[in-house]
Scaffold this motif. Structure first.
Motif, PDB file in Angstrom:
ATOM      1  N   LEU A  82       0.840  -1.194   0.000  1.00 37.96           N
ATOM      2  CA  LEU A  82       0.000   0.000   0.000  1.00 37.96           C
ATOM      3  C   LEU A  82       0.876   1.244   0.000  1.00 37.96           C
ATOM      4  N   LEU A 114       0.378   5.557   0.213  1.00 39.20           N
ATOM      5  CA  LEU A 114      -0.492   6.716   0.396  1.00 39.20           C
ATOM      6  C   LEU A 114       0.307   7.971   0.085  1.00 39.20           C
ATOM      7  N   THR A 128       0.822  12.185   0.076  1.00 39.95           N
ATOM      8  CA  THR A 128       0.486  13.485   0.637  1.00 39.95           C
ATOM      9  C   THR A 128       1.127  14.551  -0.253  1.00 39.95           C
ATOM     10  N   GLU A 130      -1.684  -3.999   5.465  1.00 42.26           N
ATOM     11  CA  GLU A 130      -2.166  -2.624   5.504  1.00 42.26           C
ATOM     12  C   GLU A 130      -2.041  -2.006   6.901  1.00 42.26           C
ATOM     13  N   ALA A 158      -2.493  11.856   7.200  1.00 46.89           N
ATOM     14  CA  ALA A 158      -2.930  11.038   6.069  1.00 46.89           C
ATOM     15  C   ALA A 158      -3.229   9.606   6.491  1.00 46.89           C
ATOM     16  N   LEU A 159      -2.349   9.015   7.286  1.00 53.19           N
ATOM     17  CA  LEU A 159      -2.566   7.628   7.694  1.00 53.19           C
ATOM     18  C   LEU A 159      -3.767   7.520   8.630  1.00 53.19           C
ATOM     19  N   GLN A 170      -6.455   9.477   8.628  1.00 48.08           N
ATOM     20  CA  GLN A 170      -7.662   9.603   7.813  1.00 48.08           C
ATOM     21  C   GLN A 170      -7.953   8.315   7.065  1.00 48.08           C
ATOM     22  N   TRP A 171      -6.892   7.693   6.527  1.00 50.75           N
ATOM     23  CA  TRP A 171      -7.090   6.426   5.809  1.00 50.75           C
ATOM     24  C   TRP A 171      -7.629   5.357   6.743  1.00 50.75           C
ATOM     25  N   ARG A 176     -11.963   3.303   7.467  1.00 54.57           N
ATOM     26  CA  ARG A 176     -12.251   1.878   7.367  1.00 54.57           C
ATOM     27  C   ARG A 176     -13.310   1.473   8.375  1.00 54.57           C
TER      28      ARG A 176
END
Length: 358
Positions: free
Chosen positions: A195, A197, A199, A253, A305-306, A308-309, A313
């Motif tokens: 994975l 992500l 920014t 993940e 960012a992490l 929010q990801w 879920r």
């Protein structure tokens, strides 16, 4: 040393072709390839098709779909000629892996819509090893590739599979081709690229078991680190991740991510989860930066960012972090992202605990 994948592609193709050249006088159209519905000849052509497709993805930098082409083998081509095609397409994939910059990612559908050069190399090696096994079964040939190649595939694109003492048998089990004591036989399976992500200034790149093992051993994990990094916390996190992988409880993940600057491709720190969410859907998170990257807001950007990801879920309801009482900069990072202090004197070290709810 962390492997880029060029040598592994070459070795896998050479071993496959060397074996199959001993049986070019046999009928490849009639026998089925192992458990597949395909003939041995079609399976050999499929190997070549996958190798050239992966090379095309890397060379074309495809971002949204496969490059729309496919290879066609002339009907008059004999078995030896098909092996020539496999050698040629294998060489093209190896060259694409060698010449593609580390930060380039190209489209692959499963599971996170992209792969880097190492991912495509591992997928190419997997196709060669597994389908050579299938063809060998159909033709009655003994085949067992080097254990190091099977381990390369497992630690690169099967991070969710608990390793066993026999890497080749584990890979066969993981792809529905064999049995392992104590494990149910699989009827469905997928490999898993890492994975990533993005920014504004960073990419958070999921660390594979292969990279984590290298970091644990004192290597660079395949990253170019700023100021001689990584920092010690990233190596410790790699150790925890490898323990989870070896125990069969690692979920990729919810592993460790390298923080890589988009401007120059240098890794500046590590960020990740201590484990998958617990029974209360809570996951603990931690991070560190190499000294030369501190004071630029990188951790705040990455943690936001992490977080929010993760909180988007269904299996994560809250995030948890602990920090030393005298570490004011780290406390400020958590506060900027929205974490709130919920307790103190946590554990033997008297840490402060912070939480962020979805």
């Amino acid at each position: 040393m962390h492997a880029m994948g060029e040598d592994q592609v070459k070795e896998a193709v050479a071993g496959s072709v060397a074996l199959l050249r001993t049986a070019t006088d046999q009928d490849w159209d009639g026998p089925r390839a192992g458990l597949l519905e395909w003939s041995c000849r079609f399976t050999a052509e499929h190997i070549a098709g996958d190798l050239i497709a992966y090379a095309g993805q890397l060379a074309g930098r495809a971002q949204t779909a496969y490059v729309p082409f496919e290879i066609t083998v002339e009907d008059s081509t004999d078995n030896a000629g098909i092996l020539d095609v496999i050698e040629a397409t294998g060489a093209l994939l190896a060259a694409a892996v060698r010449t593609t910059p580390r930060e380039v990612r190209a489209f692959h559908p499963y599971p996170f819509r992209s792969a880097n050069r190492e991912g495509f190399a591992a997928m190419g090696v997997a196709e060669v090893l597994l389908h050579t096994h299938d063809i060998a079964e159909g033709l009655g040939l003994p085949y067992e590739p080097p254990a190091e190649l099977a381990e390369y595939v497992l630690t690169g694109i099967f991070p969710h599979v608990r390793p066993g003492p026999d890497h080749w048998r584990t890979l066969l089990w993981a792809t529905g081709r064999g049995e392992l004591p104590g494990r149910a036989r699989l009827t469905e399976w997928r490999w898993s690229n890492n994975l990533v992500l993005a920014t504004d200034r960073l990419t958070l790149q999921g660390i594979t078991p292969a990279a984590a093992a290298d970091l644990r051993a004192g290597g660079d994990g395949g990253f170019e680190w700023l100021d001689g990094g990584p920092f010690e916390g990233t190596r410790e996190a790699s150790e925890w991740m490898m323990k989870a992988y070896e125990a069969g409880i690692h979920r990729p993940e919810f592993g460790l991510f390298a923080l890589v600057r988009r401007s120059d491709g240098r890794a500046v720190g590590g960020l990740g989860f201590h484990s998958a969410p617990d029974e209360e859907d809570r996951a603990e998170i931690g991070y560190d930066l190499v000294p030369g990257a501190r004071g630029h807001g990188y951790v705040t950007e990455a943690l936001r960012a992490l977080s929010q990801w993760a909180l988007a879920r269904a299996d994560v309801r809250s995030l948890f972090a602990t920090v030393e009482r005298d570490n004011a900069p780290s406390q400020a990072v958590l506060s900027r992202v929205g974490f709130r202090q919920v307790s103190e004197d946590v554990g033997d070290e008297g840490l402060l605990a912070y939480q962020l709810r979805g």
